[in-house]
Design a protein around this motif. Structure first.
Motif, PDB file in Angstrom:
ATOM      1  N   ASN A   2      58.513  20.410  51.108  1.00 57.27           N
ATOM      2  CA  ASN A   2      58.068  21.280  52.110  1.00 57.27           C
ATOM      3  C   ASN A   2      57.757  19.933  53.241  1.00 57.27           C
ATOM      4  N   ALA A   3      57.424  20.577  54.479  1.00 57.97           N
ATOM      5  CA  ALA A   3      57.419  19.554  55.818  1.00 57.97           C
ATOM      6  C   ALA A   3      56.064  19.749  56.394  1.00 57.97           C
ATOM      7  N   ARG A   4      55.212  18.872  56.560  1.00 61.24           N
ATOM      8  CA  ARG A   4      53.827  18.676  56.899  1.00 61.24           C
ATOM      9  C   ARG A   4      53.462  17.440  57.732  1.00 61.24           C
ATOM     10  N   ILE A   5      52.598  17.840  58.978  1.00 58.11           N
ATOM     11  CA  ILE A   5      52.192  16.883  59.845  1.00 58.11           C
ATOM     12  C   ILE A   5      51.295  15.935  59.009  1.00 58.11           C
ATOM     13  N   PRO A   6      51.452  14.613  58.817  1.00 57.96           N
ATOM     14  CA  PRO A   6      50.319  13.750  58.322  1.00 57.96           C
ATOM     15  C   PRO A   6      49.023  14.101  58.903  1.00 57.96           C
ATOM     16  N   ASP A  53      69.826  20.567  51.537  1.00 55.94           N
ATOM     17  CA  ASP A  53      69.816  20.167  52.857  1.00 55.94           C
ATOM     18  C   ASP A  53      68.506  20.254  53.694  1.00 55.94           C
ATOM     19  N   LEU A  54      68.118  19.519  54.046  1.00 54.65           N
ATOM     20  CA  LEU A  54      66.624  19.547  54.810  1.00 54.65           C
ATOM     21  C   LEU A  54      66.697  19.492  56.275  1.00 54.65           C
ATOM     22  N   SER A  55      67.904  19.333  56.895  1.00 54.45           N
ATOM     23  CA  SER A  55      68.191  19.558  58.116  1.00 54.45           C
ATOM     24  C   SER A  55      67.687  20.384  59.200  1.00 54.45           C
ATOM     25  N   LYS A  56      67.417  21.597  58.566  1.00 55.67           N
ATOM     26  CA  LYS A  56      66.840  22.713  59.196  1.00 55.67           C
ATOM     27  C   LYS A  56      65.387  23.108  58.895  1.00 55.67           C
ATOM     28  N   ILE A  57      64.734  22.145  58.113  1.00 59.95           N
ATOM     29  CA  ILE A  57      63.469  22.571  57.767  1.00 59.95           C
ATOM     30  C   ILE A  57      62.395  22.438  58.799  1.00 59.95           C
ATOM     31  N   GLU A  58      61.478  23.399  58.770  1.00 61.32           N
ATOM     32  CA  GLU A  58      60.532  23.471  60.003  1.00 61.32           C
ATOM     33  C   GLU A  58      58.930  22.938  59.384  1.00 61.32           C
ATOM     34  N   THR A  71      67.315  13.926  60.190  1.00 60.92           N
ATOM     35  CA  THR A  71      68.029  14.842  61.382  1.00 60.92           C
ATOM     36  C   THR A  71      67.559  15.962  61.651  1.00 60.92           C
ATOM     37  N   SER A  72      66.316  16.206  61.010  1.00 65.21           N
ATOM     38  CA  SER A  72      65.451  17.529  61.261  1.00 65.21           C
ATOM     39  C   SER A  72      64.528  17.420  62.267  1.00 65.21           C
ATOM     40  N   ALA A  73      64.649  18.613  62.958  1.00 60.32           N
ATOM     41  CA  ALA A  73      63.739  18.451  64.243  1.00 60.32           C
ATOM     42  C   ALA A  73      62.292  18.094  63.795  1.00 60.32           C
ATOM     43  N   ALA A  74      61.933  18.773  62.675  1.00 58.32           N
ATOM     44  CA  ALA A  74      60.488  18.358  62.004  1.00 58.32           C
ATOM     45  C   ALA A  74      59.985  16.815  62.032  1.00 58.32           C
ATOM     46  N   VAL A  75      60.994  16.134  61.572  1.00 60.39           N
ATOM     47  CA  VAL A  75      60.881  14.667  61.467  1.00 60.39           C
ATOM     48  C   VAL A  75      61.224  14.015  62.804  1.00 60.39           C
ATOM     49  N   LYS A  76      62.127  14.270  63.738  1.00 60.03           N
ATOM     50  CA  LYS A  76      62.546  13.551  64.691  1.00 60.03           C
ATOM     51  C   LYS A  76      61.776  13.983  65.899  1.00 60.03           C
ATOM     52  N   LEU A  77      61.364  15.214  65.878  1.00 53.58           N
ATOM     53  CA  LEU A  77      60.656  15.601  67.104  1.00 53.58           C
ATOM     54  C   LEU A  77      59.298  15.689  66.986  1.00 53.58           C
ATOM     55  N   GLN A  78      58.481  16.065  65.770  1.00 57.86           N
ATOM     56  CA  GLN A  78      57.288  16.460  65.335  1.00 57.86           C
ATOM     57  C   GLN A  78      56.805  15.217  64.483  1.00 57.86           C
ATOM     58  N   GLY A  79      57.349  14.390  64.037  1.00 61.20           N
ATOM     59  CA  GLY A  79      56.761  13.465  63.180  1.00 61.20           C
ATOM     60  C   GLY A  79      56.326  14.016  61.928  1.00 61.20           C
ATOM     61  N   ALA A  80      56.907  14.812  61.319  1.00 62.39           N
ATOM     62  CA  ALA A  80      56.513  15.338  60.091  1.00 62.39           C
ATOM     63  C   ALA A  80      56.887  14.490  58.965  1.00 62.39           C
ATOM     64  N   ALA A  81      56.246  14.611  57.783  1.00 60.32           N
ATOM     65  CA  ALA A  81      56.649  14.067  56.459  1.00 60.32           C
ATOM     66  C   ALA A  81      56.998  15.076  55.671  1.00 60.32           C
ATOM     67  N   ILE A  82      58.182  14.827  55.005  1.00 62.63           N
ATOM     68  CA  ILE A  82      58.662  15.899  54.128  1.00 62.63           C
ATOM     69  C   ILE A  82      58.433  15.252  52.569  1.00 62.63           C
ATOM     70  N   SER A  83      57.925  16.103  51.852  1.00 62.77           N
ATOM     71  CA  SER A  83      57.454  15.996  50.397  1.00 62.77           C
ATOM     72  C   SER A  83      58.366  16.705  49.506  1.00 62.77           C
TER      73      SER A  83
END
Length: 215
Positions: free
Chosen positions: A182-186, A146-151, A112-124
């Protein structure tokens, strides 16, 4: 969780080998200013219990000779290549003394995080457990992250967590404040974005040139 054990009258390498051959696992229970006691447990029941997350991070009710005491799993040894528990250690706990334990982390709401839904980030997930201090009655089976607000480009650290009541980070974790996720773009996707950017910028110019040619 309840664990049933029996007093062990014989010790030594040979005795332990015979015990394992009969389907038992040797062990020891110590702590709380009482004398250490050598015990034996049914191997199959113990093997299946070790596969449960709660067995590793909960206060256990250890029954020996009809008497129950509160303990924590402190260590166990497995055979190098066989599904065989060679030995297990339990530590008695007191209701009035804090314990230090590693408890598992449960990561939630990544999808549900914007990083994943909108930016396609991968969370490690950098670590899967955290060392805490608390009284036995306050010991949680797990801690939620809770990862919902991670950027994107940001991390969640140990001190960012909302710990349950009565629970605190042990001193060295408090000081180090390690990264939990952490959240990173692949890298592949990031490269595609960089390649697409010049093409996108060139499109309006190409359209303008085409309009001039028609004119």
């Amino acid at each position: 969780m309840k664990v049933v054990a029996f007093e062990r009258s014989v010790q030594g390498t040979g005795a332990s080998r015979r015990l394992r051959n009969s389907g038992k696992t040797p062990g020891i229970v110590y702590g709380s200013k009482e004398q250490a006691a050598v015990i034996e447990l049914d191997h199959n029941a113990l093997f299946h219990a070790l596969r449960k997350e709660a067995f590793h991070s909960s206060i256990l009710d250890l029954e020996i000779g009809g008497k129950t005491q509160k303990v924590l799993l402190r260590d166990y040894q497995m055979h190098p290549f066989k599904p065989l528990v060679l030995h297990i250690d339990f530590q008695r706990v007191s209701a009035t003394e804090k314990v230090h334990m590693r408890v598992p982390l449960h990561f939630t709401n990544a999808e549900t995080s914007a990083a994943v839904k909108l930016q396609g980030a991968a969370i490690s997930h950098i670590t899967t457990e955290l060392e805490i201090s608390c009284l036995p009655a306050d010991l949680p089976e797990f801690i939620e992250v809770d990862l919902s607000k991670i950027e994107v480009g940001h991390s969640i650290h140990a001190k960012d967590l909302a710990l349950p009541k009565g629970v605190s980070l042990v001193l060295h974790v408090e000081q180090e404040n390690p990264v939990l996720a952490n959240a990173r773009i692949p890298s592949v996707k990031a490269a595609e974005v960089e390649e697409a950017a010049p093409a996108a910028a060139a499109a309006p110019a190409a359209a303008a040139d085409a309009a001039k040619d028609k004119a």
